[in-house]
Design a protein around this motif. Sequence first.
Motif, PDB file in Angstrom:
ATOM      1  N   PHE A 149      26.858 -26.913   1.529  1.00 36.59           N
ATOM      2  CA  PHE A 149      28.303 -26.720   1.558  1.00 36.59           C
ATOM      3  C   PHE A 149      29.050 -27.783   0.760  1.00 36.59           C
ATOM      4  O   PHE A 149      30.185 -27.551   0.344  1.00 36.59           O
ATOM      5  CB  PHE A 149      28.786 -26.586   2.993  1.00 36.59           C
ATOM      6  CG  PHE A 149      28.427 -25.255   3.583  1.00 36.59           C
ATOM      7  CD1 PHE A 149      29.104 -24.117   3.176  1.00 36.59           C
ATOM      8  CD2 PHE A 149      27.374 -25.130   4.470  1.00 36.59           C
ATOM      9  CE1 PHE A 149      28.759 -22.874   3.677  1.00 36.59           C
ATOM     10  CE2 PHE A 149      27.011 -23.889   4.972  1.00 36.59           C
ATOM     11  CZ  PHE A 149      27.707 -22.750   4.570  1.00 36.59           C
ATOM     12  N   THR A 150      28.401 -28.907   0.504  1.00 36.61           N
ATOM     13  CA  THR A 150      28.969 -29.837  -0.475  1.00 36.61           C
ATOM     14  C   THR A 150      28.966 -29.191  -1.848  1.00 36.61           C
ATOM     15  O   THR A 150      29.948 -29.273  -2.603  1.00 36.61           O
ATOM     16  CB  THR A 150      28.175 -31.155  -0.497  1.00 36.61           C
ATOM     17  OG1 THR A 150      28.283 -31.784   0.779  1.00 36.61           O
ATOM     18  CG2 THR A 150      28.702 -32.085  -1.570  1.00 36.61           C
ATOM     19  N   ALA A 151      27.869 -28.503  -2.181  1.00 35.99           N
ATOM     20  CA  ALA A 151      27.803 -27.779  -3.453  1.00 35.99           C
ATOM     21  C   ALA A 151      28.844 -26.664  -3.502  1.00 35.99           C
ATOM     22  O   ALA A 151      29.472 -26.426  -4.535  1.00 35.99           O
ATOM     23  CB  ALA A 151      26.400 -27.208  -3.660  1.00 35.99           C
ATOM     24  N   ALA A 152      29.053 -25.986  -2.375  1.00 39.80           N
ATOM     25  CA  ALA A 152      30.054 -24.917  -2.335  1.00 39.80           C
ATOM     26  C   ALA A 152      31.446 -25.466  -2.629  1.00 39.80           C
ATOM     27  O   ALA A 152      32.242 -24.840  -3.351  1.00 39.80           O
ATOM     28  CB  ALA A 152      30.029 -24.217  -0.981  1.00 39.80           C
ATOM     29  N   ARG A 153      31.747 -26.627  -2.094  1.00 40.32           N
ATOM     30  CA  ARG A 153      33.047 -27.236  -2.342  1.00 40.32           C
ATOM     31  C   ARG A 153      33.194 -27.680  -3.798  1.00 40.32           C
ATOM     32  O   ARG A 153      34.300 -27.780  -4.312  1.00 40.32           O
ATOM     33  CB  ARG A 153      33.263 -28.429  -1.403  1.00 40.32           C
ATOM     34  CG  ARG A 153      33.467 -28.038   0.047  1.00 40.32           C
ATOM     35  CD  ARG A 153      34.735 -27.235   0.232  1.00 40.32           C
ATOM     36  NE  ARG A 153      35.933 -28.069   0.139  1.00 40.32           N
ATOM     37  CZ  ARG A 153      37.167 -27.604   0.118  1.00 40.32           C
ATOM     38  NH1 ARG A 153      37.391 -26.305   0.161  1.00 40.32           N
ATOM     39  NH2 ARG A 153      38.198 -28.424   0.042  1.00 40.32           N
ATOM     40  N   ASP A 154      32.051 -27.913  -4.464  1.00 40.89           N
ATOM     41  CA  ASP A 154      32.094 -28.304  -5.874  1.00 40.89           C
ATOM     42  C   ASP A 154      32.294 -27.108  -6.800  1.00 40.89           C
ATOM     43  O   ASP A 154      32.515 -27.291  -8.000  1.00 40.89           O
ATOM     44  CB  ASP A 154      30.806 -29.043  -6.252  1.00 40.89           C
ATOM     45  CG  ASP A 154      30.728 -30.441  -5.645  1.00 40.89           C
ATOM     46  OD1 ASP A 154      31.793 -30.975  -5.279  1.00 40.89           O
ATOM     47  OD2 ASP A 154      29.612 -30.979  -5.527  1.00 40.89           O
ATOM     48  N   GLY A 155      32.175 -25.892  -6.258  1.00 38.77           N
ATOM     49  CA  GLY A 155      32.464 -24.708  -7.049  1.00 38.77           C
ATOM     50  C   GLY A 155      31.262 -23.820  -7.306  1.00 38.77           C
ATOM     51  O   GLY A 155      30.114 -24.168  -7.002  1.00 38.77           O
ATOM     52  N   ALA A 156      31.532 -22.658  -7.883  1.00 35.18           N
ATOM     53  CA  ALA A 156      30.511 -21.625  -8.061  1.00 35.18           C
ATOM     54  C   ALA A 156      29.338 -22.087  -8.915  1.00 35.18           C
ATOM     55  O   ALA A 156      28.179 -21.774  -8.631  1.00 35.18           O
ATOM     56  CB  ALA A 156      31.143 -20.373  -8.668  1.00 35.18           C
ATOM     57  N   GLU A 157      29.612 -22.847  -9.971  1.00 34.43           N
ATOM     58  CA  GLU A 157      28.524 -23.264 -10.864  1.00 34.43           C
ATOM     59  C   GLU A 157      27.559 -24.211 -10.152  1.00 34.43           C
ATOM     60  O   GLU A 157      26.332 -24.033 -10.221  1.00 34.43           O
ATOM     61  CB  GLU A 157      29.105 -23.936 -12.104  1.00 34.43           C
ATOM     62  CG  GLU A 157      28.050 -24.313 -13.146  1.00 34.43           C
ATOM     63  CD  GLU A 157      28.663 -24.883 -14.418  1.00 34.43           C
ATOM     64  OE1 GLU A 157      27.882 -25.420 -15.240  1.00 34.43           O
ATOM     65  OE2 GLU A 157      29.892 -24.796 -14.595  1.00 34.43           O
ATOM     66  N   ALA A 158      28.106 -25.205  -9.467  1.00 34.40           N
ATOM     67  CA  ALA A 158      27.253 -26.156  -8.747  1.00 34.40           C
ATOM     68  C   ALA A 158      26.486 -25.454  -7.632  1.00 34.40           C
ATOM     69  O   ALA A 158      25.295 -25.725  -7.411  1.00 34.40           O
ATOM     70  CB  ALA A 158      28.099 -27.286  -8.173  1.00 34.40           C
TER      71      ALA A 158
END
Length: 297
Positions: A149-158
Amino acid sequence: MSGTDPTTVRAEDGRELEVLVTGPADGPVLVVHSGTPSAAADVPELSRPAAERGLRTVFYSRPGYAGSAPRPGRTVADAAADTRAVLDHLGCDRFVTVGTSGGGPHALACAAGLPDRCVAAATVAGVAPFEADGLDWYAGMGPENLEEFTAARDGAEALTAFLTAGQPGLAGITGADVAAALGGLASEVDRAALTGDFADALAESFRRSVSTGVAGWRDDDLAFVRPWGFDLSAIAVPVAVWQGAQDRTVPPQHGRWLAEHIRTARAHLYDDEGHLSLLLQGGRILDDLLGLAAGRL
């Protein structure tokens, strides 16, 4: 339309939705919104007690999973329209719904968005809104979910890069692998539950969830950390909130928050249950749900 093989239903905008129906062909309908990631696959812990109670169980793959066409940018609220399309195809007016884990918000979306058709809903170890007032959303989560969910907060590409790295591990997973694959997300009570047919059913759902890529998984996660698109406090449909204190995937404060902020909620909070072990209480969950429906199916 009832059997062991998925079929295709057209969404209102023409997209294909993959749907699996089990149980008596003329029974009242139970719509199951399964967790994240997942795809349409029979979960006997729900479908078996449902059939014993005369219910027809509907599983469907959310957009981007398996045979369901992606819908980039979808919100949690969009699940209501897709559910309506499935119900229309089945010729069904009223229904009850259960959402497990990441499916919980989508069951609530049906309660909010289809109040004339959804007569009762249950969320089982379901996630709460990301920006819920007074909720520490991350507290108590296993490290795998913290990363995801840290990656999710960083956006679709991450997020896509993160999930793509995990895709091979799920593509060939078996029931014997599930507990180990969950790592820090599985408490001891969940590990004890992950045996036999239950573990095999979860493994099948995991395999199917990534069979066409990670679009469904990605879009679920992105939808969770954005506004859901409906007001929980406006839900008028009876809702049961089931939550275990030994849950490391969706920590117990999520369930408590939902129970406190959905005015129609009835809480079932257990000190000795985890995230997945609650599903072994499928019969109790359905009896409670049918009680909430109060004969309106």
